[in-house]
Design a protein around this motif. Structure first.
Motif, PDB file in Angstrom:
ATOM      1  N   GLY A   1      -2.653   3.847   3.226  1.00 27.75           N
ATOM      2  CA  GLY A   1      -1.495   3.996   2.362  1.00 27.75           C
ATOM      3  C   GLY A   1      -1.820   4.560   0.994  1.00 27.75           C
ATOM      4  N   GLU A   2      -2.946   4.160   0.436  1.00 27.98           N
ATOM      5  CA  GLU A   2      -3.243   4.534  -0.948  1.00 27.98           C
ATOM      6  C   GLU A   2      -4.037   5.827  -1.077  1.00 27.98           C
ATOM      7  N   ASP A   3      -4.828   6.162  -0.063  1.00 25.96           N
ATOM      8  CA  ASP A   3      -5.707   7.328  -0.185  1.00 25.96           C
ATOM      9  C   ASP A   3      -5.325   8.467   0.762  1.00 25.96           C
TER      10      ASP A   3
ATOM     11  N   SER B   1       0.817  -1.219   0.000  1.00 31.06           N
ATOM     12  CA  SER B   1       0.000   0.000   0.000  1.00 31.06           C
ATOM     13  C   SER B   1       0.847   1.265   0.000  1.00 31.06           C
ATOM     14  N   GLY B   2       2.166   1.115   0.003  1.00 25.64           N
ATOM     15  CA  GLY B   2       3.050   2.271  -0.086  1.00 25.64           C
ATOM     16  C   GLY B   2       3.495   2.837   1.234  1.00 25.64           C
TER      17      GLY B   2
ATOM     18  N   THR C   1      -2.491   8.994   2.779  1.00 24.50           N
ATOM     19  CA  THR C   1      -1.131   9.553   2.781  1.00 24.50           C
ATOM     20  C   THR C   1      -0.859  10.473   1.593  1.00 24.50           C
ATOM     21  N   PRO C   2      -1.306  10.159   0.373  1.00 26.58           N
ATOM     22  CA  PRO C   2      -1.068  11.121  -0.710  1.00 26.58           C
ATOM     23  C   PRO C   2      -1.739  12.465  -0.453  1.00 26.58           C
TER      24      PRO C   2
ATOM     25  N   GLN D   1      -4.762  -0.469   3.803  1.00 30.43           N
ATOM     26  CA  GLN D   1      -4.674  -0.198   2.374  1.00 30.43           C
ATOM     27  C   GLN D   1      -5.179   1.208   2.057  1.00 30.43           C
ATOM     28  N   ALA D   2      -6.310   1.574   2.652  1.00 29.45           N
ATOM     29  CA  ALA D   2      -6.850   2.913   2.416  1.00 29.45           C
ATOM     30  C   ALA D   2      -5.919   3.988   2.966  1.00 29.45           C
TER      31      ALA D   2
END
Length: 755
Positions: free
Chosen positions: A278-280, A41-42, A282-283, A275-276
């Motif tokens: 990391g993907e949504d 998830s980054g 944090t950016p 997952q959310a």
């Protein structure tokens, strides 16, 4: 700086995000899978709480090690480690080991303790809060001391709670492991400011204003010991602050911009939530923070610590380095791995590691702006002569220029970067059934050997390493990058074969290599009762041997009550056992054989005798070199007197001759082609070594640059005959008139005052 709720600050740290996962033993694969989801998830790091007394949890160290093996990128940390149940010396070893195994992906979170009933139940001692802080501070000191391998002595500390008496240092971690401290109370916050690399509290345990007060206390403590508060990263364990993603991101951004938080670690075992995050989330946080920092003009550049800046040497323009050129300073974690060579300690002011010929040119230009500083060019090997490091100067380290490429299989033409090591070269060439003579130790760097000469196990059969050179790429003192061969700048091509360190920096070599099959590799130990007779016999047998046989000799002085022993080691270029034995028999008959090993093997295996890790040499051994046409009775008696002096613990004779002498004396800058032997003596005291060497010097016919550390002015005339030296001076005047390359057997250019 007083602690205050109004302490709002952005330290400018690059934002990082992580996960805080329960190390549940109920489903052992779950915390591992959650780490993999975090990575996918980054997220930047995955952390686990440490409660060794909790049977429902997996052991945190074991889990982190397993996770490291199942992930590729994400960093791993305890959140935080229970120090009262883990001896700090063992923590240091464990942390360094996991960091090495994971490729530098471990951070160390530490806690002072708590849950004292449970700790006592596991055999730990109960401490008061104040005692626990003192114990943690002592633990941090022990851990950092054991990681510091720049010192050779053992670690001795006599703390109230943690003591080590002579513990050996190491292993050294793969990177500078940050120590993150879980802290809430004033003494722990002060400890974080003085000695921590990060503050790691949990948001759920904090009251309004605690972040501001904590930051203020840490900053004040940091400044009290001369640290910049920005050196200390602010991390925060968080829960879900809002179910609305936009509001969640906004709240995290405010914590970053107003409370200095640089790392957010989400606690939770829900894979979809991670997952959310990391993907949504944090950016969005990064975008908000980047925008506001731009508007505020926040300095987000990395902070150099006060200790780092204090380690800088005077007279070096550290802030004027060429862009993209890797530079390692005395305050850098990696400095301990680049300061020294295999045999010699050093304290350079800066080490530059170019990764292209253009970057080599940039490094040379940087060195030209520092004309008063020593300049060393290093290709990664022994550096016996001492010119590969220095004190307070500049080192251009070619280790990144290590490519090995087959250019033309039919002609056996290869290109080799100057920073490659010979064991790597032998392995690549061995896959083709080829070999290139290259000294006797695989850890030697290509550049130094391939510009000095190259006396190796195939020299008598195939010539010196430089005799197989067909072209080279060279960076000259003015920064120009040129290709040279027999028809293109032939004077330059002539000079780099034997005096290359004076002419420029060779970045790559093109060799025509030889076909070589299996070889006989021999190691013989022989008792020596009469040194002079033995040495003379070795010389006679070696000169009479066929060219396919090259045997070197090593011995030291007499030791009371023990027989004197000489070591033979070398090659027979034959795959026939009977031929190998026949070639070695005359050597074995020179004295009582006390040990022997003869193997049928490959040249690549012979050269696989090196540790290619960093060099940590210390001290300053001194060496003298001589080239000899024969081991005459006079030479043998002189060598015996030198060994009996006790000044020379290491004495070596290498066989040359054969194909080396087939090349004309004036064909290369290496001119002493008639020599059949290279002699080197190494000792710890230069005065004693020089006095003992006098008995050898009268018999020498030249010397080999790579094996002589002396700085006597007359050494230049010993290394190069008059006609060779005159030609080199003319070339030097053309390509390096200002003497940029002056620290390795410097030749004065024609027309200079020194000349």
């Amino acid at each position: 700086m007083p602690a205050s709720v109004e302490h709002l600050v952005d330290y400018g740290h690059a934002l990082e995000f992580g996960s805080f996962i329960t190390p549940s033993a109920a489903n052992p694969n779950a915390p591992v899978a959650l780490a993999q989801i975090s990575e996918a998830s980054g997220l930047d790091m995955v952390t686990y709480q440490d409660h060794p007394y909790q049977p429902a949890f997996l052991d945190t160290w074991t889990l982190m090690t397993f996770v490291a093996a199942r992930t590729d990128r994400i960093r791993i940390a305890p959140n935080v480690l229970n120090v009262p149940l883990r001896p700090p010396a063992v923590i240091a070893r464990s942390a360094a080991s996991l960091d090495l195994l994971s490729g530098g992906r471990f951070d160390l979170g530490l806690g002072a303790g708590g849950f004292w009933d449970a700790i006592e139940a596991m055999g730990g001692g109960r401490l008061t809060p104040g005692q626990a802080v003192t114990a943690l501070e002592e633990a941090i000191d022990v851990i950092r001391e054991l990681w510091d391998t720049s010192e050779k002595r053992g670690v001795f500390t006599d703390g109230t709670y943690h003591r080590v008496h002579g513990a050996k240092r190491g292993p050294r971690p793969a990177h500078d492991i940050p120590i993150l401290i879980g802290a809430y109370k004033p003494r722990m916050l002060a400890l974080t400011g003085r000695k921590g690399d990060g503050w790691l509290p949990s948001y759920g345990y904090m009251k309004p204003g605690d972040l501001g007060r904590g930051n203020a206390a840490i900053d004040e403590a940091a400044q009290s010991v001369g640290r910049d508060p920005r050196e200390i990263r602010r991390l925060l364990n968080i829960g879900v602050l809002s179910r609305d993603p936009a509001e969640f991101a906004e709240r995290l951004a405010r914590l970053a911009l107003d409370d200095g938080i640089g790392t957010f670690i989400l606690a939770g075992d829900d894979p979809s939530l991670l997952q959310a995050f990391g993907e949504d989330i944090t950016p969005a946080v990064r975008e908000i923070v980047a925008r506001e920092r731009g508007e505020r003009g926040t300095d987000a550049s990395p902070v150099r610590s006060a200790a780092f800046l204090a380690a800088r040497r005077e007279g070096i323009a550290y802030d004027d380095l060429p862009s993209r050129l890797t530079a390692i300073e005395p305050g850098d974690f990696g400095y301990a791995d680049v300061r020294a060579t295999y045999m010699r300690g050093g304290t350079p002011g800066i080490v530059l590691q170019p990764d292209s010929p253009q970057q080599v040119a940039d490094a040379i230009a940087y060195a030209r702006r520092h004309p008063a500083l020593p300049l060393a060019i290093r290709s990664g090997g022994h550096g016996v002569s001492g010119r590969s490091t220095n004190d307070g100067g500049i080192v251009i380290d070619l280790c990144r220029l290590n490519e090995i490429e087959v250019l033309d299989a039919e002609r056996r033409r290869v290109r080799i970067g100057a920073g490659a090591r010979w064991t790597e070269v032998a392995a690549v060439l061995g896959e083709q059934g080829w070999a290139l003579s290259s000294g006797d130790y695989g850890g030697v760097g290509v550049g130094g050997l391939a510009t000095a000469g190259g006396i190796g196990f195939f020299a008598r059969e195939h010539g010196l390493t430089i005799d197989r050179l067909r072209a080279a790429e060279v960076v000259l003192a003015d920064g120009s990058i040129v290709r040279t061969d027999a028809s293109n700048r032939p004077d330059l091509f002539w000079a780099i074969r034997g005096a290359g360190a004076n002419i420029g920096v060779v970045t790559s070599f093109e060799f025509e290599v030889d076909e070589v099959g299996e070889v006989g590799w021999a190691q013989l130990a022989i008792q020596v009762d009469d040194v002079a007779t033995f040495l003379e016999g070795y010389g006679r047998v070696m000169e009479a041997s066929p060219r396919d046989t090259t045997v070197f000799l090593v011995m030291g002085g007499r030791r009371p009550g023990q027989p004197q022993v000489a070591q033979f080691y070398g090659l027979v270029d034959s795959a026939d056992p009977d031929t190998i034995i026949a070639r070695l028999q005359p050597f074995a008959e020179l004295g009582p054989l006390v040990q022997q090993s003869v193997q049928l093997t490959t040249y690549a295996q012979v050269m696989a005798n090196a540790d290619l890790g960093p060099h940590h040499g210390s001290g300053e051994p001194h060496s003298r070199s001589a080239l000899l046409e024969h081991v005459t009775p006079e030479v043998a008696r002189a060598a015996e007197r030198m060994l009996d002096s006790g000044a020379v613990p290491f004495f070596q004779l290498r066989a040359v001759g054969g194909a080396v002498a087939d090349v004309a004396e004036d064909a290369t800058a290496y001119a002493h082609r008639a020599a059949n032997f290279s002699l080197v003596a190494i000792g710890g005291d230069p005065g004693r070594l020089d006095r003992a060497w006098e008995s050898i010097a009268d018999h020498a016919d030249g010397m080999y640059l790579s094996f002589d550390s002396s700085l006597r002015p007359e050494r230049i005339a010993e290394a190069f005959p008059p006609a060779t030296l005159e030609r080199l001076r003319a070339i030097k005047a053309e390509v390096d008139p200002d003497g940029v390359f002056r620290d390795n057997f410097a030749i004065d250019p024609v027309g200079s005052d020194a000349a």
